[in-house]
Each structure stands twice: as structure tokens, then as C-alpha cells.
Design a protein around this motif. Structure first.
Motif, PDB file in Angstrom:
ATOM      1  N   MET A  26      -1.804   9.750   9.550  1.00 13.05           N
ATOM      2  CA  MET A  26      -0.481   9.670   8.801  1.00 13.05           C
ATOM      3  C   MET A  26       0.020   8.308   8.980  1.00 13.05           C
ATOM      4  N   THR A  27       0.494   7.773   7.824  1.00 11.09           N
ATOM      5  CA  THR A  27       0.853   6.584   7.930  1.00 11.09           C
ATOM      6  C   THR A  27       2.441   6.556   7.709  1.00 11.09           C
ATOM      7  N   PHE A  28       2.972   5.446   8.238  1.00 14.23           N
ATOM      8  CA  PHE A  28       4.567   5.410   8.018  1.00 14.23           C
ATOM      9  C   PHE A  28       4.975   3.821   7.732  1.00 14.23           C
ATOM     10  N   SER A  29       6.038   3.474   7.338  1.00 17.38           N
ATOM     11  CA  SER A  29       6.628   2.338   7.444  1.00 17.38           C
ATOM     12  C   SER A  29       8.020   2.181   7.910  1.00 17.38           C
ATOM     13  N   ARG A  30       8.435   0.912   8.427  1.00 17.20           N
ATOM     14  CA  ARG A  30       9.884   0.930   9.005  1.00 17.20           C
ATOM     15  C   ARG A  30      10.806   0.340   7.994  1.00 17.20           C
ATOM     16  N   ALA A  31      11.506   1.334   7.923  1.00 16.70           N
ATOM     17  CA  ALA A  31      12.904   0.783   7.198  1.00 16.70           C
ATOM     18  C   ALA A  31      13.886   0.290   7.963  1.00 16.70           C
ATOM     19  N   SER A  32      13.915   0.276   9.307  1.00 18.30           N
ATOM     20  CA  SER A  32      14.619  -0.754  10.311  1.00 18.30           C
ATOM     21  C   SER A  32      14.273  -0.179  11.580  1.00 18.30           C
ATOM     22  N   SER A  33      14.975  -0.695  12.532  1.00 18.84           N
ATOM     23  CA  SER A  33      14.526  -0.578  13.972  1.00 18.84           C
ATOM     24  C   SER A  33      14.756   1.078  14.204  1.00 18.84           C
ATOM     25  N   LYS A  34      15.622   1.807  13.475  1.00 18.60           N
ATOM     26  CA  LYS A  34      15.911   3.153  13.870  1.00 18.60           C
ATOM     27  C   LYS A  34      15.557   4.208  12.688  1.00 18.60           C
ATOM     28  N   LEU A  56      -0.479  16.023  13.639  1.00 23.45           N
ATOM     29  CA  LEU A  56       0.263  14.492  13.322  1.00 23.45           C
ATOM     30  C   LEU A  56       1.616  14.515  13.057  1.00 23.45           C
ATOM     31  N   SER A  57       2.096  15.670  12.472  1.00 18.46           N
ATOM     32  CA  SER A  57       3.314  15.791  12.005  1.00 18.46           C
ATOM     33  C   SER A  57       4.333  15.916  13.357  1.00 18.46           C
ATOM     34  N   GLN A  58       3.950  16.764  14.421  1.00 21.05           N
ATOM     35  CA  GLN A  58       4.528  17.111  15.711  1.00 21.05           C
ATOM     36  C   GLN A  58       4.534  15.724  16.372  1.00 21.05           C
ATOM     37  N   HIS A  59       3.486  15.063  16.402  1.00 21.05           N
ATOM     38  CA  HIS A  59       3.333  13.602  17.120  1.00 21.05           C
ATOM     39  C   HIS A  59       4.387  12.790  16.593  1.00 21.05           C
ATOM     40  N   ALA A  60       4.488  12.573  15.232  1.00 21.97           N
ATOM     41  CA  ALA A  60       5.676  11.787  14.718  1.00 21.97           C
ATOM     42  C   ALA A  60       7.167  12.126  15.032  1.00 21.97           C
ATOM     43  N   ALA A  80       7.059  19.184   3.657  1.00 20.14           N
ATOM     44  CA  ALA A  80       6.585  20.720   3.532  1.00 20.14           C
ATOM     45  C   ALA A  80       6.695  21.192   5.019  1.00 20.14           C
ATOM     46  N   GLN A  81       6.002  20.234   6.131  1.00 22.71           N
ATOM     47  CA  GLN A  81       6.271  20.714   7.433  1.00 22.71           C
ATOM     48  C   GLN A  81       7.516  20.696   7.850  1.00 22.71           C
ATOM     49  N   VAL A  82       8.539  19.726   7.650  1.00 19.74           N
ATOM     50  CA  VAL A  82       9.751  19.644   7.884  1.00 19.74           C
ATOM     51  C   VAL A  82      10.834  20.907   7.548  1.00 19.74           C
TER      52      VAL A  82
END
Length: 94
Positions: A26-34, A56-60, A80-82
Motif C-alpha cells: 500500500m503506497t502513500f504520499s505526504r500532502a503535509s506533515s499532518k 494493510l488498511s488497518q495498519h495505515a 471501499a474499506q473506509v
């Protein structure tokens, strides 16, 4: 296979389960520090139906709670998980 590893950088990162070449990511990018954007989930066929993507979703979500940030669910799988887990709304940016 329950060990989730994290690769993180100032611009983003990924969560991984499995061995290199045979892993769900599962990949993610940072839009800001929060604020992070979960943008892609890839679960190889051999892991399908085992709940790996959900792990992976639960971990995120847990990482966001610990880190004090919100998540924009851009990835269709994560989105969909959300929708299935309203208890995650405390860390989801709508």
C-alpha cells in the motif's frame, strides 16, 4: 506473513507484507506533515481472499492515529474499506 514493514520518506512511503517480489503493498504520499494520501494498494493473486489488503488498511489507520495525521483515501480499495469501517472516520479526511 503478519509482519507489516514500513518504508517512509519525506514525500511518502509504503506498507508491505510478504517477501520482496512476493509482497502486498500500500503506497502513500505526504500532502503535509499532518496529511497523507493513500494512493495505491497492490495485492498479488496468491494473497487474495486472505484479508491482506484489509490488514494493510488497518495498519495505515493505526499509523495515522499514532502519528496524529489524517488520510485522504484516493486508492479505490482503501476508499471501499473506509466505507465499510466507519470507526476509522477519526483519521479520514473527507
Amino acid at each position: 506473513m503478519d509482519d507489516i514493514r514500513t518504508e517512509d520518506s519525506p514525500n511518502g512511503g509504503r506498507y508491505m507484507i510478504g517477501e520482496p517480489g512476493q509482497q502486498a503493498i500500500m503506497t502513500f504520499s505526504r500532502a503535509s506533515s499532518k496529511l497523507i494520501i493513500v494512493d495505491h494498494t497492490d495485492v498479488p493473486d496468491r494473497f487474495r481472499g486472505q484479508g491482506v489488503g484489509v490488514k494493510l488498511s488497518q495498519h495505515a489507520v493505526e499509523a495515522a492515529r499514532k502519528g496524529g495525521w489524517k488520510i485522504i483515501p484516493l486508492c479505490p480499495f482503501f476508499k471501499a474499506q473506509v466505507e465499510r469501517h466507519p470507526e476509522w472516520n477519526d483519521v479520514i479526511s473527507h
